[in-house]
Write a protein that holds these residues in place. Sequence first.
Motif, PDB file in Angstrom:
ATOM      1  N   ILE A 186       0.915  -1.249  -0.073  1.00  0.00           N
ATOM      2  CA  ILE A 186       0.168   0.168  -0.195  1.00  0.00           C
ATOM      3  C   ILE A 186       0.749   1.023   0.043  1.00  0.00           C
ATOM      4  O   ILE A 186       1.696   1.458   0.751  1.00  0.00           O
ATOM      5  CB  ILE A 186      -1.047   0.012   1.196  1.00  0.00           C
ATOM      6  CG1 ILE A 186      -1.806  -1.259   1.168  1.00  0.00           C
ATOM      7  CG2 ILE A 186      -1.678   1.251   1.194  1.00  0.00           C
ATOM      8  CD1 ILE A 186      -2.680  -1.404   2.307  1.00  0.00           C
ATOM      9  N   ARG A 222      -1.865  -1.058  -3.686  1.00  0.00           N
ATOM     10  CA  ARG A 222      -2.915  -0.167  -3.748  1.00  0.00           C
ATOM     11  C   ARG A 222      -2.724   1.138  -3.655  1.00  0.00           C
ATOM     12  O   ARG A 222      -1.476   1.350  -3.011  1.00  0.00           O
ATOM     13  CB  ARG A 222      -3.676  -0.671  -2.444  1.00  0.00           C
ATOM     14  CG  ARG A 222      -4.319  -2.171  -2.425  1.00  0.00           C
ATOM     15  CD  ARG A 222      -5.209  -2.176  -3.904  1.00  0.00           C
ATOM     16  NE  ARG A 222      -6.094  -3.295  -3.813  1.00  0.00           N
ATOM     17  CZ  ARG A 222      -7.318  -3.147  -3.116  1.00  0.00           C
ATOM     18  NH1 ARG A 222      -7.702  -1.884  -2.505  1.00  0.00           N
ATOM     19  NH2 ARG A 222      -8.293  -4.192  -2.900  1.00  0.00           N
ATOM     20  N   LEU A 223      -3.251   2.117  -3.898  1.00  0.00           N
ATOM     21  CA  LEU A 223      -3.312   3.454  -3.821  1.00  0.00           C
ATOM     22  C   LEU A 223      -2.178   3.917  -4.718  1.00  0.00           C
ATOM     23  O   LEU A 223      -1.458   4.929  -4.307  1.00  0.00           O
ATOM     24  CB  LEU A 223      -3.020   3.875  -2.245  1.00  0.00           C
ATOM     25  CG  LEU A 223      -4.246   3.570  -1.417  1.00  0.00           C
ATOM     26  CD1 LEU A 223      -3.913   4.117  -0.111  1.00  0.00           C
ATOM     27  CD2 LEU A 223      -5.568   4.061  -1.940  1.00  0.00           C
ATOM     28  N   GLU A 279     -10.722  -3.257   2.930  1.00  0.00           N
ATOM     29  CA  GLU A 279     -10.758  -4.255   1.809  1.00  0.00           C
ATOM     30  C   GLU A 279      -9.990  -5.231   1.600  1.00  0.00           C
ATOM     31  O   GLU A 279     -10.153  -6.303   1.051  1.00  0.00           O
ATOM     32  CB  GLU A 279     -10.671  -3.211   0.476  1.00  0.00           C
ATOM     33  CG  GLU A 279     -11.944  -2.312   0.170  1.00  0.00           C
ATOM     34  CD  GLU A 279     -11.313  -1.467  -1.042  1.00  0.00           C
ATOM     35  OE1 GLU A 279     -12.525  -0.528  -1.133  1.00  0.00           O
ATOM     36  OE2 GLU A 279     -10.530  -1.496  -1.561  1.00  0.00           O
ATOM     37  N   THR A 280      -8.663  -5.035   2.366  1.00  0.00           N
ATOM     38  CA  THR A 280      -7.661  -6.253   2.164  1.00  0.00           C
ATOM     39  C   THR A 280      -7.469  -6.811   3.555  1.00  0.00           C
ATOM     40  O   THR A 280      -6.419  -7.694   4.028  1.00  0.00           O
ATOM     41  CB  THR A 280      -6.440  -5.495   1.867  1.00  0.00           C
ATOM     42  OG1 THR A 280      -6.142  -4.478   2.801  1.00  0.00           O
ATOM     43  CG2 THR A 280      -6.467  -4.903   0.429  1.00  0.00           C
ATOM     44  N   HIS A 331      -4.054   6.180  -8.732  1.00  0.00           N
ATOM     45  CA  HIS A 331      -5.609   5.998  -8.550  1.00  0.00           C
ATOM     46  C   HIS A 331      -6.243   7.340  -8.514  1.00  0.00           C
ATOM     47  O   HIS A 331      -7.513   7.593  -8.524  1.00  0.00           O
ATOM     48  CB  HIS A 331      -6.091   5.370  -7.152  1.00  0.00           C
ATOM     49  CG  HIS A 331      -5.797   5.908  -5.905  1.00  0.00           C
ATOM     50  ND1 HIS A 331      -4.559   6.331  -5.604  1.00  0.00           N
ATOM     51  CD2 HIS A 331      -6.567   6.512  -5.073  1.00  0.00           C
ATOM     52  CE1 HIS A 331      -4.524   7.081  -4.377  1.00  0.00           C
ATOM     53  NE2 HIS A 331      -5.684   7.077  -4.260  1.00  0.00           N
ATOM     54  N   ASP A 335      -8.562   7.253   2.197  1.00  0.00           N
ATOM     55  CA  ASP A 335      -8.341   5.880   1.024  1.00  0.00           C
ATOM     56  C   ASP A 335      -7.627   4.739   1.908  1.00  0.00           C
ATOM     57  O   ASP A 335      -7.818   3.737   1.636  1.00  0.00           O
ATOM     58  CB  ASP A 335      -7.186   6.373   0.029  1.00  0.00           C
ATOM     59  CG  ASP A 335      -8.107   7.183  -0.817  1.00  0.00           C
ATOM     60  OD1 ASP A 335      -9.238   7.414  -1.011  1.00  0.00           O
ATOM     61  OD2 ASP A 335      -7.577   8.118  -1.739  1.00  0.00           O
ATOM     62  N   LEU A 336      -6.714   5.126   2.663  1.00  0.00           N
ATOM     63  CA  LEU A 336      -5.858   3.977   3.395  1.00  0.00           C
ATOM     64  C   LEU A 336      -6.975   3.215   4.484  1.00  0.00           C
ATOM     65  O   LEU A 336      -6.893   2.057   4.386  1.00  0.00           O
ATOM     66  CB  LEU A 336      -4.828   4.957   4.334  1.00  0.00           C
ATOM     67  CG  LEU A 336      -3.880   3.750   5.302  1.00  0.00           C
ATOM     68  CD1 LEU A 336      -3.214   2.857   4.392  1.00  0.00           C
ATOM     69  CD2 LEU A 336      -3.351   4.437   6.298  1.00  0.00           C
ATOM     70  N   ARG A 374     -10.018   2.788   3.850  1.00  0.00           N
ATOM     71  CA  ARG A 374     -10.888   1.885   3.184  1.00  0.00           C
ATOM     72  C   ARG A 374     -10.195   0.514   2.716  1.00  0.00           C
ATOM     73  O   ARG A 374     -10.646  -0.346   2.464  1.00  0.00           O
ATOM     74  CB  ARG A 374     -11.404   2.715   2.024  1.00  0.00           C
ATOM     75  CG  ARG A 374     -12.270   2.071   1.001  1.00  0.00           C
ATOM     76  CD  ARG A 374     -13.087   2.870   0.020  1.00  0.00           C
ATOM     77  NE  ARG A 374     -12.039   3.860  -0.449  1.00  0.00           N
ATOM     78  CZ  ARG A 374     -11.044   3.967  -1.288  1.00  0.00           C
ATOM     79  NH1 ARG A 374     -10.801   2.760  -1.893  1.00  0.00           N
ATOM     80  NH2 ARG A 374     -10.302   5.073  -1.689  1.00  0.00           N
ATOM     81  N   THR A 375      -9.009   0.977   1.872  1.00  0.00           N
ATOM     82  CA  THR A 375      -7.828  -0.072   1.552  1.00  0.00           C
ATOM     83  C   THR A 375      -7.801  -1.159   2.607  1.00  0.00           C
ATOM     84  O   THR A 375      -7.820  -2.233   2.329  1.00  0.00           O
ATOM     85  CB  THR A 375      -6.615   0.591   1.123  1.00  0.00           C
ATOM     86  OG1 THR A 375      -7.011   1.319   0.052  1.00  0.00           O
ATOM     87  CG2 THR A 375      -5.657  -0.451   0.445  1.00  0.00           C
TER      88      THR A 375
END
Length: 312
Positions: free
Chosen positions: A37, A66-67, A92-93, A70, A85-86, A88-89
């Motif tokens: 990330i 990720r990120l 999601e992971t 984007h 964003d972090l 949420r990521t």
Amino acid sequence: MTAETVERRAVLIAGPTASGKSALALAIAERCDGVVINADSMQVYRELRILTARPSPEDEARAPHRLYGHVDGSDGYTVARYIQDLERTLDETAGRPAVIVGGTGLYFNAMTQGLSDVPPIDEKVRAFWRERARSISPAALHRELAVVDPTLHGRLHPNDTQRVLRALEVADSTGRPLSEWQEKRSRPAIPGAGLARVVMAPARDWLHARIDERFRAMVASGGLDEAAAFAALGLDPVLPVMKAIGLPEMMAAARGDVPITEAVEAAITATRQYAKRQETWFRNQMPEWPRLDPEASRHFLAVVDDIAQRMK
RNA sequence: GCCUGAGUAGCUCAGUUGGUAGAGCAUGCGACUGAAAAUCGUAGUGUCGGUGGUUCAAUUCCGCCCUCAGGCA
């Protein structure tokens, strides 16, 4: 203990530009089935893969990333958006180790120590102060801060217009001084305790050689074309992307305003200055993070294995 | 070979009517809460090309030498 407070398995890797942190992150992610990330304020922009030294498609094929890229260059990215964003990521992971890597010290501070919950600034208020900053002197602007936020007035240098402006905007838009907002921080996205953390700490000479070499490689692999294509977008020069190191230099060279060799030297110098600022941040803002010298390769591999084991 | 100009901080240059020098850039160090690859603060550094002379005192004036640039041969 609620589910919310259960700590996520995560490694945090910080370091100056060109210190080899992406390679370390990838090596660790491969060994523990982790997700890489981004924690870099410029690698988020889609248009600049080469000039921001974003991981290549080959690298991205070795582990999920990720990120990266984007965000559209026409958007103004901020720490607050990054933290959203972090979070949420990370959701999601969930279930896989997170390997968070980047060079933006402010982002690491925000994710491990939280950010103040300042409401969004009214656009009209923002425009008003930006205009005012253009029409009066920095000293005069700073004086106006004395009335609405004496604390920050005392703490900020009159010439630090960017911070003075922010303090004025916040006080005006929210009715409370920014210094008051800053007394409280939100719950951090990644609470610090128990995490694996590492700061890349190369010797200055070694880093300078790497910076030099890497920038020349960027130009050789299409950095100029990337800058030219970016210039063709005709974006507003005040956007944050425009400040990407090497971008203004390469755009000037693409236009033919300065010789390419001169532009390359200027970009390399700017990169070194940036690396120095990063090191100052890491040294003084995160003194307790373990250091790793990328030149000590045996140690490097041991760190990779150790961290990967802990993440499993 | 002759003439002219230049040689001062890592670089580009300013300056001292003779009292051992200074800007910009680079560099070091630092600050940092929604622009952070941003923004800002702060601090060094010098055999003033070499060598002789004049002088209480020379980077500054004079002689010679060296290097570079331009011009003339």
